[in-house]
Design a protein around this motif. Structure first.
Motif, PDB file in Angstrom:
ATOM      1  N   ILE A   1       0.837  -1.195   0.000  1.00  0.00           N
ATOM      2  CA  ILE A   1       0.000   0.000   0.000  1.00  0.00           C
ATOM      3  C   ILE A   1       0.880   1.256   0.000  1.00  0.00           C
ATOM      4  O   ILE A   1       1.960   1.279   0.599  1.00  0.00           O
ATOM      5  CB  ILE A   1      -0.962   0.009   1.216  1.00  0.00           C
ATOM      6  N   SER A   2       0.419   2.284  -0.690  1.00  0.00           N
ATOM      7  CA  SER A   2       1.203   3.517  -0.816  1.00  0.00           C
ATOM      8  C   SER A   2       1.041   4.413   0.408  1.00  0.00           C
ATOM      9  O   SER A   2       0.053   4.324   1.143  1.00  0.00           O
ATOM     10  CB  SER A   2       0.769   4.283  -2.061  1.00  0.00           C
ATOM     11  N   ARG A   3       2.004   5.297   0.600  1.00  0.00           N
ATOM     12  CA  ARG A   3       1.949   6.263   1.692  1.00  0.00           C
ATOM     13  C   ARG A   3       0.737   7.180   1.553  1.00  0.00           C
ATOM     14  O   ARG A   3       0.077   7.521   2.541  1.00  0.00           O
ATOM     15  CB  ARG A   3       3.231   7.102   1.706  1.00  0.00           C
ATOM     16  N   SER A   4       0.428   7.562   0.305  1.00  0.00           N
ATOM     17  CA  SER A   4      -0.693   8.486   0.087  1.00  0.00           C
ATOM     18  C   SER A   4      -2.020   7.855   0.517  1.00  0.00           C
ATOM     19  O   SER A   4      -2.901   8.538   1.050  1.00  0.00           O
ATOM     20  CB  SER A   4      -0.760   8.903  -1.385  1.00  0.00           C
ATOM     21  N   LYS A   5      -2.181   6.546   0.295  1.00  0.00           N
ATOM     22  CA  LYS A   5      -3.418   5.876   0.708  1.00  0.00           C
ATOM     23  C   LYS A   5      -3.509   5.793   2.229  1.00  0.00           C
ATOM     24  O   LYS A   5      -4.600   5.931   2.801  1.00  0.00           O
ATOM     25  CB  LYS A   5      -3.502   4.483   0.084  1.00  0.00           C
ATOM     26  N   ILE A   6      -2.396   5.545   2.884  1.00  0.00           N
ATOM     27  CA  ILE A   6      -2.405   5.487   4.346  1.00  0.00           C
ATOM     28  C   ILE A   6      -2.752   6.859   4.919  1.00  0.00           C
ATOM     29  O   ILE A   6      -3.545   6.985   5.861  1.00  0.00           O
ATOM     30  CB  ILE A   6      -1.042   4.997   4.875  1.00  0.00           C
ATOM     31  N   GLU A   7      -2.192   7.911   4.319  1.00  0.00           N
ATOM     32  CA  GLU A   7      -2.513   9.269   4.768  1.00  0.00           C
ATOM     33  C   GLU A   7      -3.976   9.600   4.494  1.00  0.00           C
ATOM     34  O   GLU A   7      -4.622  10.288   5.293  1.00  0.00           O
ATOM     35  CB  GLU A   7      -1.585  10.273   4.082  1.00  0.00           C
ATOM     36  N   ASP A   8      -4.502   9.094   3.379  1.00  0.00           N
ATOM     37  CA  ASP A   8      -5.909   9.299   3.046  1.00  0.00           C
ATOM     38  C   ASP A   8      -6.806   8.674   4.116  1.00  0.00           C
ATOM     39  O   ASP A   8      -7.774   9.285   4.578  1.00  0.00           O
ATOM     40  CB  ASP A   8      -6.192   8.679   1.672  1.00  0.00           C
ATOM     41  N   ALA A   9      -6.463   7.440   4.528  1.00  0.00           N
ATOM     42  CA  ALA A   9      -7.240   6.761   5.573  1.00  0.00           C
ATOM     43  C   ALA A   9      -7.143   7.520   6.892  1.00  0.00           C
ATOM     44  O   ALA A   9      -8.156   7.733   7.582  1.00  0.00           O
ATOM     45  CB  ALA A   9      -6.733   5.330   5.749  1.00  0.00           C
TER      46      ALA A   9
END
Length: 316
Positions: free
Chosen positions: A91-99
């Motif tokens: 999973i990408s960093r941007s998706k984790i930040e989105d969550a």
């Protein structure tokens, strides 16, 4: 081998864990020292709970909303939470930040402080949320009396239509499609309304598993008959259902995911509850009444049609 459904699995766990007198509720209650703690946990799984076009921030927010809705139906304000997340290794960093942004938004919206949680690695995204509050008591699912009036916050049917649009790429009138899809992506449980009117409700329950499930469960626990006399949908839903050749009763009663709630009141509290609904700008609908008997019926054309529990159940 006989396939087990959700209720069968729950019964196995209840038996193994010694919960013989378990009564199903929206939240759990336990006493810690002199305080009564209200708790609720819910799990959101990518493959079954995140439809196309839903951002991860919306999914994270919705995992909080699922618990908030149960608190709202009980007239309780959640205060603290614990969050567990499961992410694929790539999973990408941007998706984790989105969550994380989605969780932050929900906590700010509902006034919840997150105490901590757990992080794990797996094949798909999973959010597990547990919220906590405190209260001397809750509005039970049971408790309705003969001649009580049945209300819902609402209306119903938009989320089922919205999911159909997202999953099957259905079309429709622009304004309706926007409204229906938004109801799926950004539900708004009426928490303030539940808290303000707690003293007037004889029974209440969250509707997220489907209105037919909610009504049948409340009638069963109260050992009463629920008679539904009024429509729970608006004209635009009826128009969309006809255009798409969809059964409107399926949309309204069996779709679920509304995060509204059903409640019963003594008729003497009706005007007070209506006034509070206006003040809080919460749409509510008087849909019927409680009487002696059992089950749930729809009163149409001077006939009673049995409304079976056909809401959402895992493993069905």
């Amino acid at each position: 081998m006989t396939k087990l459904d959700e209720s069968d699995i729950i019964k196995i766990f209840q038996k193994k864990l010694g919960n013989k007198n378990f009564v199903s509720e929206d939240v759990e209650i336990f006493k810690l020292s002199k305080s009564k703690v209200i708790a609720k946990t819910d799990t959101l799984v990518e493959s079954t709970d995140i439809p196309p076009k839903m951002k991860l921030s919306d999914a994270a927010r919705k995992s909080i909303v699922a618990c908030v809705s149960d608190f709202a139906a009980k007239g309780i304000r959640p205060q603290y939470g614990i969050i567990s997340v499961n992410f694929p290794s790539d999973i990408s960093r941007s998706k984790i930040e989105d969550a994380a942004n989605g969780f932050r938004k929900a906590c700010k919206e509902f006034g919840i402080s997150i105490l901590g949680g757990d992080t794990n690695e797996g094949r798909e995204i999973v959010f597990n949320v547990c919220l906590f509050g405190s209260s001397d008591g809750i509005i039970p699912r049971r408790g309705s009396k003969n001649k009580d009036l049945i209300f819902t916050t609402g209306p119903f049917g938009y989320t089922a239509a919205g999911l159909d649009i997202l999953l099957h790429k259905k079309s429709g009138k622009r304004d309706f499609v926007k409204k229906a899809v938004q109801s799926v992506l950004h539900p708004k449980p009426p928490m303030s309304f539940g808290i303000r009117n707690k003293r007037y409700f004889s029974s209440a329950m969250d509707s997220s598993d489907g209105l037919s499930t909610t009504l049948n469960e409340m009638a069963k626990q109260s050992k009463k008959k629920f008679v539904i006399t009024n429509s729970l949908h608006k004209k635009d839903l009826e128009t969309h259902a006809k255009m798409q050749k969809l059964n409107i009763d399926n949309l309204v009663f069996h779709g679920g995911e509304e995060y509204e709630f059903v409640f019963t009141i003594n008729p003497k509290h009706k005007q007070t509850v209506l006034k509070n609904a206006r003040l809080l700008k919460t749409p509510i609908i008087e849909i019927g009444y409680v009487t002696a008997g059992k089950g749930v019926v729809l009163q149409r054309n001077n006939k009673e049609i049995i409304l079976k529990d056909a809401g959402w159940k895992h493993f069905r």
